[in-house]
Design an enzyme around this catalytic site. Structure first.
Site, PDB file in Angstrom:
ATOM      1  N   HIS A  16      -1.216   9.127 -13.249  1.00 28.20           N
ATOM      2  CA  HIS A  16      -2.030   8.885 -14.442  1.00 28.20           C
ATOM      3  C   HIS A  16      -1.961  10.085 -15.382  1.00 28.20           C
ATOM      4  O   HIS A  16      -1.810   9.929 -16.594  1.00 28.20           O
ATOM      5  CB  HIS A  16      -3.503   8.657 -14.059  1.00 28.20           C
ATOM      6  CG  HIS A  16      -3.758   7.420 -13.282  1.00 28.20           C
ATOM      7  ND1 HIS A  16      -4.354   7.443 -12.040  1.00 28.20           N
ATOM      8  CD2 HIS A  16      -3.515   6.118 -13.558  1.00 28.20           C
ATOM      9  CE1 HIS A  16      -4.476   6.203 -11.594  1.00 28.20           C
ATOM     10  NE2 HIS A  16      -3.955   5.380 -12.491  1.00 28.20           N
ATOM     11  N   LYS A  40     -13.188  -5.853  -8.483  1.00 30.77           N
ATOM     12  CA  LYS A  40     -12.611  -4.793  -7.659  1.00 30.77           C
ATOM     13  C   LYS A  40     -13.676  -4.118  -6.807  1.00 30.77           C
ATOM     14  O   LYS A  40     -14.822  -3.981  -7.228  1.00 30.77           O
ATOM     15  CB  LYS A  40     -11.949  -3.724  -8.545  1.00 30.77           C
ATOM     16  CG  LYS A  40     -10.662  -4.174  -9.192  1.00 30.77           C
ATOM     17  CD  LYS A  40      -9.990  -3.002  -9.873  1.00 30.77           C
ATOM     18  CE  LYS A  40      -8.637  -3.403 -10.448  1.00 30.77           C
ATOM     19  NZ  LYS A  40      -7.938  -2.262 -11.011  1.00 30.77           N
ATOM     20  N   ARG A  90       5.195   1.116 -13.611  1.00 29.26           N
ATOM     21  CA  ARG A  90       6.123   1.712 -12.645  1.00 29.26           C
ATOM     22  C   ARG A  90       7.298   0.799 -12.343  1.00 29.26           C
ATOM     23  O   ARG A  90       8.294   1.238 -11.803  1.00 29.26           O
ATOM     24  CB  ARG A  90       5.378   2.028 -11.344  1.00 29.26           C
ATOM     25  CG  ARG A  90       4.347   3.127 -11.502  1.00 29.26           C
ATOM     26  CD  ARG A  90       3.453   3.171 -10.319  1.00 29.26           C
ATOM     27  NE  ARG A  90       2.682   1.932 -10.309  1.00 29.26           N
ATOM     28  CZ  ARG A  90       1.654   1.684  -9.537  1.00 29.26           C
ATOM     29  NH1 ARG A  90       1.270   2.569  -8.662  1.00 29.26           N
ATOM     30  NH2 ARG A  90       1.004   0.550  -9.606  1.00 29.26           N
ATOM     31  N   SER A 127      -2.912   4.774  -6.994  1.00 29.83           N
ATOM     32  CA  SER A 127      -4.274   4.978  -6.498  1.00 29.83           C
ATOM     33  C   SER A 127      -4.454   4.315  -5.146  1.00 29.83           C
ATOM     34  O   SER A 127      -5.161   4.838  -4.281  1.00 29.83           O
ATOM     35  CB  SER A 127      -5.290   4.419  -7.495  1.00 29.83           C
ATOM     36  OG  SER A 127      -5.266   5.153  -8.696  1.00 29.83           O
TER      37      SER A 127
END
Length: 161
Positions: A16, A40, A90, A127
Site C-alpha cells: 500500500h 468484511k 497486482r 493484507s
C-alpha cells in the site's frame, strides 16, 4: 489535483505504501480513506487501521490526510471534490474486481480512476498474507511486509489482546 486512496487497509502494508508514495508524486494532495465494509471481518478496528497508516506515512504527511469514513466512498468523493481515485492492482484477479468498482464509481461520482501496480518487490504483498502471519503469532514474518513503526504498533496491540 486532489486524489483519494480508499481501502480497508487491514492492515496497511508496504505494498500500500509503495502505491501511495508513487501516487504522491502525481497528485497535489491525497486523502487516504480508511473505509468500513460491513461484509468484511476486520482484524483491526477502524481506529487501529487509521493509526497503522498514520505511523506508516509520517514522511508523507505534508501531501496527504488520513481519514476514517464509515459511508460510501463515492459520497466522500463528491463531498470533498476529489478528482481521482487511486487503486492498486497486482494482477488480473484484482483488475477484474477493480473494473467493476470503477463502473460503479463512474455512475456515482465524477472522479477518474488511476491504477498503479506495486513495484516487483511488493507485487505479492497482501493484507491477507500479513493477517495470516499475525493470526498464527508469526510477527517476525509479518515484519517483512510492514513499516518498522507499524510492526511495533501491531506487536503492542497483539500483546495487549
Amino acid at each position: 489535483m486532489k486524489a483519494i486512496y480508499p481501502g480497508s487497509f487491514d492492515p496497511f502494508t508496504l505494498g500500500h505504501l509503495n502505491i501511495l508514495e508513487r501516487a504522491a508524486r502525481l497528485f497535489d494532495h491525497i486523502d487516504v480513506v480508511v473505509a468500513s465494509n460491513r461484509s468484511k471481518n476486520y482484524m483491526f478496528s477502524a481506529e487501529e487501521r487509521y493509526e497503522i497508516i498514520r505511523l506508516s506515512t509520517d514522511h508523507l504527511q505534508q501531501s496527504l490526510s488520513v481519514v476514517q469514513y464509515p459511508g460510501i466512498i463515492a459520497d466522500y468523493i463528491q463531498e470533498n471534490h476529489i478528482d481521482a481515485i487511486i487503486r492498486g492492482i497486482r494482477g488480473s484477479t484484482d483488475l477484474d474486481y477493480e473494473i467493476k468498482l470503477e463502473q460503479y464509481n463512474r455512475k456515482a461520482c465524477l472522479a477518474e480512476t488511476v491504477y498503479l501496480t506495486p513495484t516487483t518487490k511488493h507485487l505479492n504483498t497482501s493484507s491477507t498474507l500479513v493477517k495470516m502471519f499475525l493470526q498464527s503469532k508469526k510477527l517476525d514474518l509479518a515484519a517483512e511486509y510492514l513499516t518498522d513503526n507499524a510492526h511495533a504498533y501491531i506487536g503492542s496491540l497483539l500483546r495487549a489482546k
